[in-house]
Design an enzyme around this catalytic site. Structure first.
Site, PDB file in Angstrom:
ATOM      1  N   ILE A  19       0.832  -1.203   0.000  1.00  0.00           N
ATOM      2  CA  ILE A  19       0.000   0.000   0.000  1.00  0.00           C
ATOM      3  C   ILE A  19       0.870   1.258   0.000  1.00  0.00           C
ATOM      4  O   ILE A  19       0.590   2.223  -0.700  1.00  0.00           O
ATOM      5  CB  ILE A  19      -0.943  -0.002   1.233  1.00  0.00           C
ATOM      6  CG1 ILE A  19      -1.912  -1.197   1.162  1.00  0.00           C
ATOM      7  CG2 ILE A  19      -1.727   1.311   1.306  1.00  0.00           C
ATOM      8  CD1 ILE A  19      -2.737  -1.408   2.436  1.00  0.00           C
ATOM      9  N   ASP A  65      14.598   2.273  10.106  1.00  0.00           N
ATOM     10  CA  ASP A  65      13.735   1.310  10.800  1.00  0.00           C
ATOM     11  C   ASP A  65      12.792   2.107  11.705  1.00  0.00           C
ATOM     12  O   ASP A  65      13.216   2.742  12.667  1.00  0.00           O
ATOM     13  CB  ASP A  65      14.617   0.356  11.621  1.00  0.00           C
ATOM     14  CG  ASP A  65      13.785  -0.658  12.404  1.00  0.00           C
ATOM     15  OD1 ASP A  65      12.551  -0.488  12.518  1.00  0.00           O
ATOM     16  OD2 ASP A  65      14.385  -1.620  12.904  1.00  0.00           O
ATOM     17  N   ASN A  92       2.576   4.643   7.189  1.00  0.00           N
ATOM     18  CA  ASN A  92       2.038   3.398   6.620  1.00  0.00           C
ATOM     19  C   ASN A  92       2.789   2.152   7.095  1.00  0.00           C
ATOM     20  O   ASN A  92       2.198   1.074   7.166  1.00  0.00           O
ATOM     21  CB  ASN A  92       2.101   3.518   5.089  1.00  0.00           C
ATOM     22  CG  ASN A  92       2.021   2.174   4.404  1.00  0.00           C
ATOM     23  OD1 ASN A  92       0.933   1.639   4.187  1.00  0.00           O
ATOM     24  ND2 ASN A  92       3.164   1.582   4.063  1.00  0.00           N
ATOM     25  N   SER A 143      -9.473  -2.205   9.198  1.00  0.00           N
ATOM     26  CA  SER A 143     -10.909  -2.470   9.383  1.00  0.00           C
ATOM     27  C   SER A 143     -11.153  -3.718  10.222  1.00  0.00           C
ATOM     28  O   SER A 143     -12.262  -3.932  10.715  1.00  0.00           O
ATOM     29  CB  SER A 143     -11.598  -2.638   8.026  1.00  0.00           C
ATOM     30  OG  SER A 143     -11.718  -1.392   7.380  1.00  0.00           O
ATOM     31  N   TYR A 155      -2.299  -7.612  16.764  1.00  0.00           N
ATOM     32  CA  TYR A 155      -2.293  -6.676  15.631  1.00  0.00           C
ATOM     33  C   TYR A 155      -3.410  -5.639  15.777  1.00  0.00           C
ATOM     34  O   TYR A 155      -3.172  -4.428  15.649  1.00  0.00           O
ATOM     35  CB  TYR A 155      -2.457  -7.472  14.339  1.00  0.00           C
ATOM     36  CG  TYR A 155      -2.582  -6.639  13.091  1.00  0.00           C
ATOM     37  CD1 TYR A 155      -1.491  -5.926  12.595  1.00  0.00           C
ATOM     38  CD2 TYR A 155      -3.787  -6.582  12.390  1.00  0.00           C
ATOM     39  CE1 TYR A 155      -1.608  -5.168  11.426  1.00  0.00           C
ATOM     40  CE2 TYR A 155      -3.907  -5.833  11.225  1.00  0.00           C
ATOM     41  CZ  TYR A 155      -2.820  -5.129  10.750  1.00  0.00           C
ATOM     42  OH  TYR A 155      -2.940  -4.375   9.608  1.00  0.00           O
ATOM     43  N   LYS A 159      -3.399  -1.381  16.323  1.00  0.00           N
ATOM     44  CA  LYS A 159      -4.120  -0.399  15.497  1.00  0.00           C
ATOM     45  C   LYS A 159      -5.141   0.375  16.337  1.00  0.00           C
ATOM     46  O   LYS A 159      -5.448   1.542  16.048  1.00  0.00           O
ATOM     47  CB  LYS A 159      -4.788  -1.107  14.321  1.00  0.00           C
ATOM     48  CG  LYS A 159      -3.794  -1.794  13.388  1.00  0.00           C
ATOM     49  CD  LYS A 159      -2.764  -0.829  12.803  1.00  0.00           C
ATOM     50  CE  LYS A 159      -1.945  -1.450  11.691  1.00  0.00           C
ATOM     51  NZ  LYS A 159      -0.991  -0.521  11.093  1.00  0.00           N
ATOM     52  N   THR A 190      -1.781  -7.584  -0.641  1.00  0.00           N
ATOM     53  CA  THR A 190      -0.346  -7.273  -0.482  1.00  0.00           C
ATOM     54  C   THR A 190       0.318  -8.459   0.217  1.00  0.00           C
ATOM     55  O   THR A 190      -0.374  -9.349   0.729  1.00  0.00           O
ATOM     56  CB  THR A 190      -0.136  -6.042   0.411  1.00  0.00           C
ATOM     57  OG1 THR A 190      -0.567  -6.385   1.738  1.00  0.00           O
ATOM     58  CG2 THR A 190      -0.897  -4.830  -0.078  1.00  0.00           C
TER      59      THR A 190
HETATM   60  N1  LIG Z   1      -2.869  -5.334   3.365  1.00  0.00           N
HETATM   61  C1  LIG Z   1      -3.934  -5.263   4.125  1.00  0.00           C
HETATM   62  O1  LIG Z   1      -4.895  -6.033   3.956  1.00  0.00           O
HETATM   63  C2  LIG Z   1      -4.032  -4.222   5.193  1.00  0.00           C
HETATM   64  C3  LIG Z   1      -5.291  -4.039   5.816  1.00  0.00           C
HETATM   65  C4  LIG Z   1      -5.401  -3.086   6.821  1.00  0.00           C
HETATM   66  C5  LIG Z   1      -4.320  -2.319   7.188  1.00  0.00           C
HETATM   67  N2  LIG Z   1      -3.109  -2.497   6.565  1.00  0.00           N
HETATM   68  C6  LIG Z   1      -1.992  -1.658   6.993  1.00  0.00           C
HETATM   69  O2  LIG Z   1      -1.455  -1.010   5.863  1.00  0.00           O
HETATM   70  C7  LIG Z   1      -0.066  -0.767   6.069  1.00  0.00           C
HETATM   71  C8  LIG Z   1       0.722  -1.296   4.876  1.00  0.00           C
HETATM   72  O3  LIG Z   1       0.492  -2.682   4.783  1.00  0.00           O
HETATM   73  P1  LIG Z   1       0.858  -3.540   3.480  1.00  0.00           P
HETATM   74  O4  LIG Z   1      -0.200  -4.558   3.357  1.00  0.00           O
HETATM   75  O5  LIG Z   1       1.169  -2.658   2.344  1.00  0.00           O
HETATM   76  O6  LIG Z   1       2.197  -4.266   4.005  1.00  0.00           O
HETATM   77  P2  LIG Z   1       3.439  -4.908   3.188  1.00  0.00           P
HETATM   78  O7  LIG Z   1       3.031  -5.228   1.810  1.00  0.00           O
HETATM   79  O8  LIG Z   1       3.955  -5.987   4.061  1.00  0.00           O
HETATM   80  O9  LIG Z   1       4.487  -3.696   3.139  1.00  0.00           O
HETATM   81  C9  LIG Z   1       4.993  -3.207   4.343  1.00  0.00           C
HETATM   82  C10 LIG Z   1       5.946  -2.057   4.084  1.00  0.00           C
HETATM   83  O10 LIG Z   1       6.381  -1.587   5.378  1.00  0.00           O
HETATM   84  C11 LIG Z   1       7.795  -1.583   5.407  1.00  0.00           C
HETATM   85  N3  LIG Z   1       8.272  -1.856   6.762  1.00  0.00           N
HETATM   86  C12 LIG Z   1       8.073  -2.947   7.536  1.00  0.00           C
HETATM   87  N4  LIG Z   1       8.701  -2.813   8.708  1.00  0.00           N
HETATM   88  C13 LIG Z   1       9.322  -1.612   8.675  1.00  0.00           C
HETATM   89  C14 LIG Z   1      10.125  -0.897   9.581  1.00  0.00           C
HETATM   90  N5  LIG Z   1      10.463  -1.408  10.771  1.00  0.00           N
HETATM   91  N6  LIG Z   1      10.592   0.317   9.221  1.00  0.00           N
HETATM   92  C15 LIG Z   1      10.286   0.845   7.999  1.00  0.00           C
HETATM   93  N7  LIG Z   1       9.512   0.212   7.106  1.00  0.00           N
HETATM   94  C16 LIG Z   1       9.049  -0.993   7.438  1.00  0.00           C
HETATM   95  C17 LIG Z   1       8.226  -2.626   4.398  1.00  0.00           C
HETATM   96  O11 LIG Z   1       9.526  -2.314   3.934  1.00  0.00           O
HETATM   97  P3  LIG Z   1      10.760  -3.358   4.027  1.00  0.00           P
HETATM   98  O12 LIG Z   1      10.427  -4.476   3.101  1.00  0.00           O
HETATM   99  O13 LIG Z   1      11.944  -2.575   3.625  1.00  0.00           O
HETATM  100  O14 LIG Z   1      10.808  -3.793   5.461  1.00  0.00           O
HETATM  101  C18 LIG Z   1       7.174  -2.451   3.307  1.00  0.00           C
HETATM  102  O15 LIG Z   1       7.530  -1.405   2.433  1.00  0.00           O
HETATM  103  C19 LIG Z   1       0.287  -1.428   7.405  1.00  0.00           C
HETATM  104  O16 LIG Z   1       0.286  -0.469   8.436  1.00  0.00           O
HETATM  105  C20 LIG Z   1      -0.832  -2.441   7.603  1.00  0.00           C
HETATM  106  O17 LIG Z   1      -1.037  -2.747   8.958  1.00  0.00           O
HETATM  107  C21 LIG Z   1      -2.956  -3.436   5.577  1.00  0.00           C
END
Ligand SMILES: NC(=O)c1ccc[n+]([C@@H]2O[C@H](COP(=O)([O-])OP(=O)(O)OC[C@H]3O[C@@H](n4cnc5c(N)ncnc54)[C@H](OP(=O)(O)O)[C@@H]3O)[C@@H](O)[C@H]2O)c1
Length: 247
Positions: A19, A65, A92, A143, A155, A159, A190
């Site tokens: 995202i 980080d 994010n 959500s 988790y 949030k 994702t």
């Molecule tokens: N996907 C869903 O269904 C969903 C639903 C609700 C909420 N969310 C929220 O949306 C956000 C993004 O989720 P996503 O699904 O896009 O996750 P993702 O695909 O796993 O991507 C996570 C991103 O965060 C970075 N990251 C992880 N740990 C980090 C750290 N310690 N410092 C800096 N960067 C870090 C990762 O970079 P590196 O690879 O370099 O570590 C990556 O770019 C999160 O807050 C998640 O909780 C997601």
């Protein structure tokens, strides 16, 4: 695409993938100069930067980080050194490690709270020091907090904390003319969401919203761009569920 964010500088934490990547690309398409933050994916972060530049946008990658306040401080300093100011902060970066309570470990608890809660909070603190009148902060919830799925307790707890301090901080930021809000996505295709899920679970989750498909990162990016823009100036302290009618 409108150039509504022309002249703005944005930090998007965790924007090497998922995202965050879509959000960074969207803000750049609207004219913002964007920092692609990552922790362990330098190659992917650089690809995002090159993709934005190829479309005529401005971006740079910075490793930090987000679970370490000292690295967050450096991220903001480096952004200012590169682009001169900071207008928009999108918190994010986040992780999800699900576990039933009988099997949860202290490490799972500490890691999720360190990145999702401590990271977001101290990035808000840096935003407080650096952002000016008209600044925008967008935090990330989920959500899932409106559901009671087994194994999501830690988790969802992280949030819940993010949503609560988004509300509590609205007046402190309001005194400086800055808005702070959160988006709470439903299931989005994702790495974070797809890992460990069976095809049956995915089909069930697709049917759980009003449109019968999973969310895509771009579905969330458009809403973040609205909250980052001028039109949303009278919204603060809110969490907006972005989930296609999932809850
Ligand atoms: N996907 C869903 O269904 C969903 C639903 C609700 C909420 N969310 C929220 O949306 C956000 C993004 O989720 P996503 O699904 O896009 O996750 P993702 O695909 O796993 O991507 C996570 C991103 O965060 C970075 N990251 C992880 N740990 C980090 C750290 N310690 N410092 C800096 N960067 C870090 C990762 O970079 P590196 O690879 O370099 O570590 C990556 O770019 C999160 O807050 C998640 O909780 C997601």
């Amino acid at each position: 695409m409108s150039q509504a964010l022309q002249g703005k500088v944005a930090i998007v934490t965790g924007s090497s993938r998922g995202i965050g990547r879509a959000v960074a690309e969207r803000l750049a398409e609207e004219g913002a100069s964007v920092i692609i933050n990552y922790s362990s994916s330098p190659k992917q972060a650089e690809e995002v930067v090159q993709g934005i530049k190829a479309k005529g946008g401005t971006a740079a990658a910075i490793q930090a980080d987000i679970s370490k306040p000292v690295q967050i401080e450096q991220l903001f300093k480096d952004t200012k050194a590169l682009f001169g100011k900071i207008d928009i902060v999108v918190n994010n970066a986040g992780i999800m490690v699900n576990s039933l309570i009988g099997e949860a470990t202290e490490e799972q608890f500490d890691k999720q709270f360190a990145i999702n809660v401590k990271g977001t909070y101290f990035a808000c603190q840096q935003a407080f020091y650096h952002l000016k009148q008209g600044g925008r902060i967008i935090n990330f919830s989920t959500s899932v907090n409106g559901q009671m799925f087994p194994a999501y307790s830690i988790y969802a707890g992280t949030k819940g904390a993010v949503e609560q301090f988004t509300r509590q901080l609205a007046k402190e930021f309001g005194s400086k003319g800055i808005t702070i809000n959160a988006v709470a996505p439903g299931p989005v295709a994702t790495d974070l969401f797809l890992e460990g899920k069976s095809q049956d679970q995915l089909e069930g989750l697709k049917k759980a919203n009003a449109f019968g498909r999973l969310g895509e990162p771009e579905d969330i990016a458009g809403v973040v761009s609205f909250l980052a823009g001028e039109q949303s100036g009278w919204i603060s302290g809110q969490t907006l569920r972005v989930n296609g009618g999932f809850i």
